[in-house]
Design a protein around this motif. Structure first.
Motif, PDB file in Angstrom:
ATOM      1  N   VAL A  64       0.836  -1.206   0.000  1.00 39.27           N
ATOM      2  CA  VAL A  64       0.000   0.000   0.000  1.00 39.27           C
ATOM      3  C   VAL A  64       0.869   1.254   0.000  1.00 39.27           C
ATOM      4  CG1 VAL A  64      -1.879   1.247   1.119  1.00 39.27           C
ATOM      5  CG2 VAL A  64      -1.812  -1.261   1.217  1.00 39.27           C
ATOM      6  N   GLU A  65       0.929   1.878  -1.161  1.00 35.79           N
ATOM      7  CA  GLU A  65       1.731   3.089  -1.312  1.00 35.79           C
ATOM      8  C   GLU A  65       1.140   4.215  -0.465  1.00 35.79           C
ATOM      9  OE1 GLU A  65       3.427   5.977  -4.879  1.00 35.79           O
ATOM     10  OE2 GLU A  65       2.322   4.156  -5.391  1.00 35.79           O
ATOM     11  N   GLY A  66       2.001   4.889   0.264  1.00 33.55           N
ATOM     12  CA  GLY A  66       1.563   6.018   1.081  1.00 33.55           C
ATOM     13  C   GLY A  66       1.175   5.655   2.497  1.00 33.55           C
ATOM     14  N   ALA A  67       0.986   4.364   2.768  1.00 32.26           N
ATOM     15  CA  ALA A  67       0.592   3.945   4.115  1.00 32.26           C
ATOM     16  C   ALA A  67       1.802   3.874   5.040  1.00 32.26           C
ATOM     17  CB  ALA A  67      -0.094   2.583   4.068  1.00 32.26           C
ATOM     18  N   VAL A  68       1.581   4.272   6.290  1.00 31.56           N
ATOM     19  CA  VAL A  68       2.581   4.099   7.346  1.00 31.56           C
ATOM     20  C   VAL A  68       1.918   3.169   8.358  1.00 31.56           C
ATOM     21  CG1 VAL A  68       4.004   5.220   9.084  1.00 31.56           C
ATOM     22  CG2 VAL A  68       3.469   6.427   6.956  1.00 31.56           C
ATOM     23  N   VAL A  69       2.285   1.899   8.302  1.00 33.49           N
ATOM     24  CA  VAL A  69       1.563   0.910   9.098  1.00 33.49           C
ATOM     25  C   VAL A  69       2.269   0.636  10.424  1.00 33.49           C
ATOM     26  CG1 VAL A  69       2.668  -1.098   7.981  1.00 33.49           C
ATOM     27  CG2 VAL A  69       0.416  -1.352   9.061  1.00 33.49           C
ATOM     28  N   GLY A  70       1.472   0.591  11.473  1.00 34.42           N
ATOM     29  CA  GLY A  70       1.975   0.249  12.796  1.00 34.42           C
ATOM     30  C   GLY A  70       1.204  -0.926  13.357  1.00 34.42           C
ATOM     31  N   ALA A  71       1.720  -1.498  14.423  1.00 31.19           N
ATOM     32  CA  ALA A  71       1.056  -2.628  15.084  1.00 31.19           C
ATOM     33  C   ALA A  71       0.653  -2.224  16.487  1.00 31.19           C
ATOM     34  CB  ALA A  71       1.985  -3.840  15.126  1.00 31.19           C
ATOM     35  N   GLY A  72      -0.578  -2.555  16.859  1.00 30.81           N
ATOM     36  CA  GLY A  72      -1.079  -2.220  18.183  1.00 30.81           C
ATOM     37  C   GLY A  72      -1.353  -3.457  19.017  1.00 30.81           C
ATOM     38  N   THR A  73      -1.767  -3.233  20.241  1.00 32.84           N
ATOM     39  CA  THR A  73      -2.002  -4.301  21.223  1.00 32.84           C
ATOM     40  C   THR A  73      -0.742  -5.156  21.387  1.00 32.84           C
ATOM     41  OG1 THR A  73      -4.270  -4.352  20.350  1.00 32.84           O
ATOM     42  CG2 THR A  73      -3.766  -5.905  22.096  1.00 32.84           C
ATOM     43  N   ILE A  74       0.409  -4.486  21.417  1.00 30.10           N
ATOM     44  CA  ILE A  74       1.686  -5.170  21.642  1.00 30.10           C
ATOM     45  C   ILE A  74       1.865  -5.315  23.155  1.00 30.10           C
ATOM     46  CG2 ILE A  74       4.190  -5.026  21.352  1.00 30.10           C
ATOM     47  CD1 ILE A  74       2.657  -5.487  18.722  1.00 30.10           C
ATOM     48  N   LEU A  75       1.949  -6.559  23.629  1.00 29.25           N
ATOM     49  CA  LEU A  75       1.946  -6.824  25.064  1.00 29.25           C
ATOM     50  C   LEU A  75       3.278  -7.318  25.613  1.00 29.25           C
ATOM     51  CD1 LEU A  75      -1.517  -8.654  25.340  1.00 29.25           C
ATOM     52  CD2 LEU A  75      -1.043  -6.203  25.518  1.00 29.25           C
ATOM     53  N   ASN A  76       4.185  -7.760  24.734  1.00 28.52           N
ATOM     54  CA  ASN A  76       5.448  -8.323  25.217  1.00 28.52           C
ATOM     55  C   ASN A  76       6.530  -8.217  24.136  1.00 28.52           C
ATOM     56  OD1 ASN A  76       5.054 -10.598  23.418  1.00 28.52           O
ATOM     57  ND2 ASN A  76       3.572 -11.372  24.923  1.00 28.52           N
ATOM     58  N   ALA A  77       7.720  -8.662  24.484  1.00 27.61           N
ATOM     59  CA  ALA A  77       8.858  -8.553  23.568  1.00 27.61           C
ATOM     60  C   ALA A  77       8.674  -9.387  22.309  1.00 27.61           C
ATOM     61  CB  ALA A  77      10.139  -8.978  24.295  1.00 27.61           C
ATOM     62  N   ALA A  78       8.049 -10.556  22.439  1.00 28.82           N
ATOM     63  CA  ALA A  78       7.823 -11.416  21.275  1.00 28.82           C
ATOM     64  C   ALA A  78       6.885 -10.735  20.280  1.00 28.82           C
ATOM     65  CB  ALA A  78       7.250 -12.760  21.720  1.00 28.82           C
ATOM     66  N   HIS A  79       5.822 -10.121  20.788  1.00 24.90           N
ATOM     67  CA  HIS A  79       4.910  -9.361  19.926  1.00 24.90           C
ATOM     68  C   HIS A  79       5.674  -8.258  19.192  1.00 24.90           C
ATOM     69  CE1 HIS A  79       0.895 -10.145  22.301  1.00 24.90           C
ATOM     70  NE2 HIS A  79       1.293 -11.191  21.601  1.00 24.90           N
ATOM     71  N   TYR A  80       6.487  -7.546  19.942  1.00 24.16           N
ATOM     72  CA  TYR A  80       7.238  -6.410  19.389  1.00 24.16           C
ATOM     73  C   TYR A  80       8.122  -6.879  18.229  1.00 24.16           C
ATOM     74  CZ  TYR A  80       9.223  -1.671  20.058  1.00 24.16           C
ATOM     75  OH  TYR A  80       9.573  -0.353  19.926  1.00 24.16           O
ATOM     76  N   ALA A  81       8.883  -7.947  18.478  1.00 23.98           N
ATOM     77  CA  ALA A  81       9.799  -8.461  17.452  1.00 23.98           C
ATOM     78  C   ALA A  81       9.042  -8.946  16.220  1.00 23.98           C
ATOM     79  CB  ALA A  81      10.636  -9.598  18.041  1.00 23.98           C
ATOM     80  N   ALA A  82       7.925  -9.643  16.434  1.00 25.54           N
ATOM     81  CA  ALA A  82       7.144 -10.165  15.309  1.00 25.54           C
ATOM     82  C   ALA A  82       6.550  -9.023  14.486  1.00 25.54           C
ATOM     83  CB  ALA A  82       6.039 -11.083  15.823  1.00 25.54           C
ATOM     84  N   ALA A  83       6.099  -7.985  15.169  1.00 31.39           N
ATOM     85  CA  ALA A  83       5.501  -6.843  14.477  1.00 31.39           C
ATOM     86  C   ALA A  83       6.543  -6.095  13.654  1.00 31.39           C
ATOM     87  CB  ALA A  83       4.837  -5.907  15.487  1.00 31.39           C
ATOM     88  N   VAL A  84       7.718  -5.894  14.225  1.00 29.18           N
ATOM     89  CA  VAL A  84       8.803  -5.225  13.497  1.00 29.18           C
ATOM     90  C   VAL A  84       9.207  -6.066  12.288  1.00 29.18           C
ATOM     91  CG1 VAL A  84      11.220  -4.491  13.626  1.00 29.18           C
ATOM     92  CG2 VAL A  84       9.638  -3.939  15.495  1.00 29.18           C
ATOM     93  N   ASP A  85       9.302  -7.359  12.480  1.00 29.23           N
ATOM     94  CA  ASP A  85       9.665  -8.274  11.401  1.00 29.23           C
ATOM     95  C   ASP A  85       8.641  -8.225  10.259  1.00 29.23           C
ATOM     96  OD1 ASP A  85      11.416 -10.412  10.380  1.00 29.23           O
ATOM     97  OD2 ASP A  85       9.639 -11.680  10.616  1.00 29.23           O
ATOM     98  N   ALA A  86       7.389  -7.986  10.618  1.00 27.13           N
ATOM     99  CA  ALA A  86       6.325  -7.931   9.609  1.00 27.13           C
ATOM    100  C   ALA A  86       6.314  -6.607   8.845  1.00 27.13           C
ATOM    101  CB  ALA A  86       4.971  -8.156  10.274  1.00 27.13           C
ATOM    102  N   GLY A  87       7.066  -5.621   9.339  1.00 22.92           N
ATOM    103  CA  GLY A  87       7.155  -4.354   8.626  1.00 22.92           C
ATOM    104  C   GLY A  87       6.547  -3.167   9.341  1.00 22.92           C
ATOM    105  N   SER A  88       6.206  -3.327  10.622  1.00 26.15           N
ATOM    106  CA  SER A  88       5.625  -2.214  11.379  1.00 26.15           C
ATOM    107  C   SER A  88       6.598  -1.046  11.466  1.00 26.15           C
ATOM    108  CB  SER A  88       5.276  -2.657  12.797  1.00 26.15           C
ATOM    109  OG  SER A  88       4.243  -3.598  12.777  1.00 26.15           O
ATOM    110  N   GLN A  89       6.067   0.160  11.266  1.00 28.00           N
ATOM    111  CA  GLN A  89       6.902   1.357  11.352  1.00 28.00           C
ATOM    112  C   GLN A  89       6.730   2.097  12.676  1.00 28.00           C
ATOM    113  OE1 GLN A  89       5.590   2.151   7.063  1.00 28.00           O
ATOM    114  NE2 GLN A  89       7.370   3.472   7.273  1.00 28.00           N
ATOM    115  N   PHE A  90       5.737   1.670  13.447  1.00 30.31           N
ATOM    116  CA  PHE A  90       5.598   2.143  14.827  1.00 30.31           C
ATOM    117  C   PHE A  90       4.853   1.068  15.609  1.00 30.31           C
ATOM    118  CE2 PHE A  90       1.946   3.746  12.527  1.00 30.31           C
ATOM    119  CZ  PHE A  90       0.866   3.661  13.403  1.00 30.31           C
TER     120      PHE A  90
END
Length: 212
Positions: A64-90
């Motif tokens: 999606v051109e122009g989108a800045v995608v983030g991940a929410g409901t991050i509860l722990n370090a594993a969530h954080y790493a998986a979200a970043v790996d998936a391309g989350s920008q915040f």
């Protein structure tokens, strides 16, 4: 920390409303995100509340051109790493733990940590955070509560989320310590299920026209 704060602020300042999405089917993620971007809402939060969420983040980040995608409901370090790996920008969390603070410190991807009390805000300020999520906004005291924090906790900016709609969004956006609000009303489940992307673009346009 300063660079990450600026990076986060530049994302949150793209628009007055950040869509908070619960994606049940990853196949809807790309057309949904395109509809939101077309309506002026570029920063998009996909919550990790479904099995499809990480795939949805990955697809939006890639397609999606122009989108800045983030991940929410991050509860722990594993969530954080998986979200970043998936391309989350915040990264967005409903609250804050030491585990989250530790992983955020070692990541280039900024965290928008959740806080609901003055003590939580003070603790996060000690960690260097100047931009916080106020959650659950309406249930925790609403705009009046945030207004009361603006003087004693000056210099802290909030993205209130929880119970916010087109009707009460301006109550928050008019406050000096609110940078934007988070809301799910721009992507109602019935429109997503029906594939009414034009309807979602219309809601996004109404939301992007709100000004603090």
């Amino acid at each position: 920390m300063g660079d990450k704060t600026e990076k986060l602020l530049s994302t949150l300042k793209l628009q007055p409303v950040v869509p908070v999405l619960i994606v049940e089917d990853a196949k809807t993620a790309v057309p949904l995100a395109r509809a939101l971007v077309a309506g002026g809402l570029k920063a998009i939060e996909i919550t990790l509340r479904t099995d499809a969420a990480l795939e949805a983040v990955r697809l939006v980040a890639q397609e999606v051109e122009g989108a800045v995608v983030g991940a929410g409901t991050i509860l722990n370090a594993a969530h954080y790493a998986a979200a970043v790996d998936a391309g989350s920008q915040f990264i967005v969390s409903p609250g804050t733990t030491q585990e989250l603070l530790d992983v955020a410190r070692s990541s280039d991807i900024p965290l928008l940590p959740g806080a609901a009390t003055a003590s939580e805000v003070m603790a996060l300020r000690e960690e260097g955070y100047k931009v916080l999520k106020f959650f659950p906004a309406e249930q925790a005291g609403g705009a009046a509560y945030l207004k009361a924090l603006s003087s004693p906790l000056a210099g802290t900016l909030f993205c209130p989320t929880g119970g916010i709609s087109l009707k009460n969004a301006m109550d928050y956006l008019s406050l000096p310590n609110v940078v934007c609000v988070g809301g799910s009303w721009v992507a109602p489940k019935e429109l997503v299920t029906a594939g009414d992307w034009a309807g979602i673009t219309k809601l996004a346009s109404e939301a992007s026209a709100l000004k603090g």
